[in-house]
Scaffold this motif. Structure first.
Motif, PDB file in Angstrom:
ATOM      1  N   THR A 186       0.971  -1.189   0.003  1.00 15.63           N
ATOM      2  CA  THR A 186       0.068  -0.001   0.095  1.00 15.63           C
ATOM      3  C   THR A 186       0.971   1.109   0.106  1.00 15.63           C
ATOM      4  N   ALA A 187       1.932   1.145   0.822  1.00 17.51           N
ATOM      5  CA  ALA A 187       2.987   2.354   0.890  1.00 17.51           C
ATOM      6  C   ALA A 187       3.594   2.612  -0.694  1.00 17.51           C
ATOM      7  N   ALA A 188       4.123   1.488  -1.254  1.00 11.63           N
ATOM      8  CA  ALA A 188       4.437   1.549  -2.500  1.00 11.63           C
ATOM      9  C   ALA A 188       3.454   2.291  -3.566  1.00 11.63           C
ATOM     10  N   THR A 189       2.581   1.552  -3.486  1.00 12.36           N
ATOM     11  CA  THR A 189       1.191   2.175  -4.390  1.00 12.36           C
ATOM     12  C   THR A 189       0.788   3.795  -4.151  1.00 12.36           C
ATOM     13  N   LEU A 190       0.894   4.066  -3.070  1.00 13.97           N
ATOM     14  CA  LEU A 190       0.740   5.695  -2.795  1.00 13.97           C
ATOM     15  C   LEU A 190       2.065   6.376  -3.215  1.00 13.97           C
ATOM     16  N   TRP A 191       3.119   5.856  -3.231  1.00 13.40           N
ATOM     17  CA  TRP A 191       4.461   6.373  -3.947  1.00 13.40           C
ATOM     18  C   TRP A 191       4.291   6.329  -5.251  1.00 13.40           C
ATOM     19  N   VAL A 192       3.978   5.487  -5.928  1.00 13.84           N
ATOM     20  CA  VAL A 192       3.778   5.386  -7.609  1.00 13.84           C
ATOM     21  C   VAL A 192       2.712   6.258  -7.918  1.00 13.84           C
ATOM     22  N   MET A 193       1.683   6.195  -7.238  1.00 14.97           N
ATOM     23  CA  MET A 193       0.411   7.172  -7.389  1.00 14.97           C
ATOM     24  C   MET A 193       1.052   8.622  -7.478  1.00 14.97           C
ATOM     25  N   THR A 194       1.950   9.039  -6.717  1.00 12.99           N
ATOM     26  CA  THR A 194       2.261  10.252  -6.351  1.00 12.99           C
ATOM     27  C   THR A 194       3.202  10.590  -7.915  1.00 12.99           C
ATOM     28  N   ALA A 195       3.996   9.529  -8.362  1.00 13.60           N
ATOM     29  CA  ALA A 195       4.668   9.777  -9.530  1.00 13.60           C
ATOM     30  C   ALA A 195       3.993   9.968 -10.704  1.00 13.60           C
ATOM     31  N   ILE A 196       2.846   9.312 -10.663  1.00 17.00           N
ATOM     32  CA  ILE A 196       1.791   9.242 -11.710  1.00 17.00           C
ATOM     33  C   ILE A 196       1.435  10.897 -11.724  1.00 17.00           C
ATOM     34  N   GLY A 197       0.742  11.263 -10.462  1.00  9.20           N
ATOM     35  CA  GLY A 197       0.322  12.624 -10.748  1.00  9.20           C
ATOM     36  C   GLY A 197       1.070  13.618 -11.034  1.00  9.20           C
ATOM     37  N   LEU A 198       2.556  13.315 -10.592  1.00  8.75           N
ATOM     38  CA  LEU A 198       3.506  14.291 -11.212  1.00  8.75           C
ATOM     39  C   LEU A 198       3.418  14.282 -12.703  1.00  8.75           C
ATOM     40  N   CYS A 199       3.433  13.092 -13.262  1.00  2.00           N
ATOM     41  CA  CYS A 199       3.498  13.138 -14.753  1.00  2.00           C
ATOM     42  C   CYS A 199       2.390  13.790 -15.403  1.00  2.00           C
ATOM     43  N   PHE A 200       1.139  13.378 -14.760  1.00  2.40           N
ATOM     44  CA  PHE A 200      -0.079  14.293 -15.546  1.00  2.40           C
ATOM     45  C   PHE A 200      -0.076  15.540 -15.200  1.00  2.40           C
ATOM     46  N   GLY A 201       0.426  16.112 -13.949  1.00  3.20           N
ATOM     47  CA  GLY A 201       0.506  17.383 -13.802  1.00  3.20           C
ATOM     48  C   GLY A 201       1.329  18.241 -14.533  1.00  3.20           C
ATOM     49  N   GLY A 202       2.420  17.547 -15.047  1.00  2.00           N
ATOM     50  CA  GLY A 202       3.571  18.246 -15.633  1.00  2.00           C
ATOM     51  C   GLY A 202       3.143  18.135 -17.260  1.00  2.00           C
ATOM     52  N   GLY A 203       1.992  17.343 -17.452  1.00  2.00           N
ATOM     53  CA  GLY A 203       1.633  17.412 -19.006  1.00  2.00           C
ATOM     54  C   GLY A 203       2.390  16.335 -19.732  1.00  2.00           C
ATOM     55  N   GLN A 204       2.818  15.291 -18.977  1.00  2.00           N
ATOM     56  CA  GLN A 204       3.277  13.902 -19.503  1.00  2.00           C
ATOM     57  C   GLN A 204       2.174  12.828 -19.510  1.00  2.00           C
ATOM     58  N   MET A 205       1.568  13.268 -20.563  1.00  2.00           N
ATOM     59  CA  MET A 205       0.203  12.328 -20.599  1.00  2.00           C
ATOM     60  C   MET A 205       0.634  10.940 -20.714  1.00  2.00           C
ATOM     61  N   GLY A 206       1.653  10.660 -22.027  1.00  2.97           N
ATOM     62  CA  GLY A 206       2.139   9.344 -22.519  1.00  2.97           C
ATOM     63  C   GLY A 206       2.711   8.606 -21.168  1.00  2.97           C
ATOM     64  N   LEU A 207       3.518   9.560 -20.400  1.00  2.00           N
ATOM     65  CA  LEU A 207       4.155   8.508 -19.600  1.00  2.00           C
ATOM     66  C   LEU A 207       3.271   8.298 -18.265  1.00  2.00           C
ATOM     67  N   GLY A 208       2.255   9.178 -17.978  1.00  4.69           N
ATOM     68  CA  GLY A 208       1.257   9.089 -17.011  1.00  4.69           C
ATOM     69  C   GLY A 208       0.457   7.781 -17.317  1.00  4.69           C
ATOM     70  N   VAL A 209       0.098   7.739 -18.644  1.00  6.69           N
ATOM     71  CA  VAL A 209      -0.887   6.452 -18.830  1.00  6.69           C
ATOM     72  C   VAL A 209       0.088   5.282 -18.863  1.00  6.69           C
ATOM     73  N   THR A 210       1.284   5.395 -19.307  1.00  2.00           N
ATOM     74  CA  THR A 210       2.113   4.250 -19.145  1.00  2.00           C
ATOM     75  C   THR A 210       2.384   3.628 -17.887  1.00  2.00           C
ATOM     76  N   ALA A 211       2.710   4.416 -17.101  1.00  2.00           N
ATOM     77  CA  ALA A 211       2.993   4.193 -15.550  1.00  2.00           C
ATOM     78  C   ALA A 211       1.766   3.676 -14.935  1.00  2.00           C
ATOM     79  N   THR A 212       0.395   4.250 -15.252  1.00  4.00           N
ATOM     80  CA  THR A 212      -0.799   3.657 -14.752  1.00  4.00           C
ATOM     81  C   THR A 212      -1.037   2.346 -15.150  1.00  4.00           C
ATOM     82  N   VAL A 213      -0.697   1.914 -16.349  1.00  6.97           N
ATOM     83  CA  VAL A 213      -1.015   0.607 -16.874  1.00  6.97           C
ATOM     84  C   VAL A 213       0.011  -0.301 -16.288  1.00  6.97           C
ATOM     85  N   LEU A 214       1.080   0.093 -16.089  1.00  6.89           N
ATOM     86  CA  LEU A 214       2.161  -0.891 -15.584  1.00  6.89           C
ATOM     87  C   LEU A 214       1.892  -1.220 -14.183  1.00  6.89           C
TER      88      LEU A 214
END
Length: 235
Positions: free
Chosen positions: A104-132
């Motif tokens: 669960t802690a690791a999930t929150l950590w990776v969700m933070t990174a995904i949020g940073l990707c989407f917030g920074g406009g890196q849509m492809g990277l955010g979608v890829t990280a979500t799928v993985l």
């Protein structure tokens, strides 16, 4: 990141973050974890908003796109990652030798990174990280529970004081694939009985469930007082 993000661009970033947080958080909620659906969405939104704020600040003070290298645009997102580390630490619980909440802690950590990707406009990277992340949490769990792991338990039996059973039990359970080591011997409920505590270890996948075959085998020969599953006693 664009120098002047529009409201439509910001809305897309936030919506994608909520969708990613929702599908990842659903996995945590479906498995009964406290940091589930809403928590995961909020963590992702916090990261996305922080990154959007950093994006908006890029244009402050007459900065041009060519001067991005001289601006510390990641200071705010890195602060968010640090804060999420404290939240993740709060989800990890230790009860004796049993540690839970690490995934669960690791999930929150990776969700933070995904949020940073989407917030920074890196849509492809955010979608890829979500799928993985979804593949790791859902698909790979099927494999994870089937990997044989070393497991441990404490077995307490009672025996006649005139009939030592330590060596006999060690040999008999070895034929079933279990290893036994005598840990403690004490007096039983009567003067004619001993109470013996054994550390039992075996290697099976999580899908195999508790070692009922061991309990049936031992209980057919000696009175079983208790059997307790424990995590690795060496850690």
């Amino acid at each position: 990141m664009p120098l002047h993000p529009t409201w439509d661009d910001i809305a897309i970033r936030l919506i994608l973050t909520m969708i990613a947080g929702g599908v990842i958080g659903f996995n945590r909620s479906a498995q009964g974890h406290n940091a589930g659906f809403r928590t995961t969405i909020l963590v992702g939104l916090a990261a996305a908003v922080a990154m959007i704020q950093a994006n908006v600040l890029l244009s402050v003070g007459g900065r041009l796109p060519g001067s991005f290298g001289s601006m510390d645009v990641l200071r705010l997102p890195l602060g968010i990652l640090t804060g999420v580390g404290f939240i993740g630490g709060g989800t990890i619980l230790k009860r004796g030798s049993l540690v839970t909440g690490v995934t669960t802690a690791a999930t929150l950590w990776v969700m933070t990174a995904i949020g940073l990707c989407f917030g920074g406009g890196q849509m492809g990277l955010g979608v890829t990280a979500t799928v993985l992340s979804l593949v790791t949490l859902w698909a790979l769990k099927w494999l994870d529970v089937r990997i044989p792991r070393e497991r441990f338990g404490t077995l307490v039996i009672e025996s006649d004081i005139e009939k030592p059973v330590g060596a006999d039990l060690v040999r008999s359970v070895a034929s079933l694939g279990f290893r036994a080591a005598l840990q403690q011997q004490s007096k039983g409920d009567t003067a004619q009985h001993n109470r013996l505590a054994f550390e039992i270890s075996w290697k099976r996948p999580e899908t195999a469930g508790p070692p009922l075959d061991l309990l049936d085998y031992v209980n057919g020969r000696y009175p079983v007082i208790s059997f307790t599953l424990i995590s690795d006693p060496r850690h």
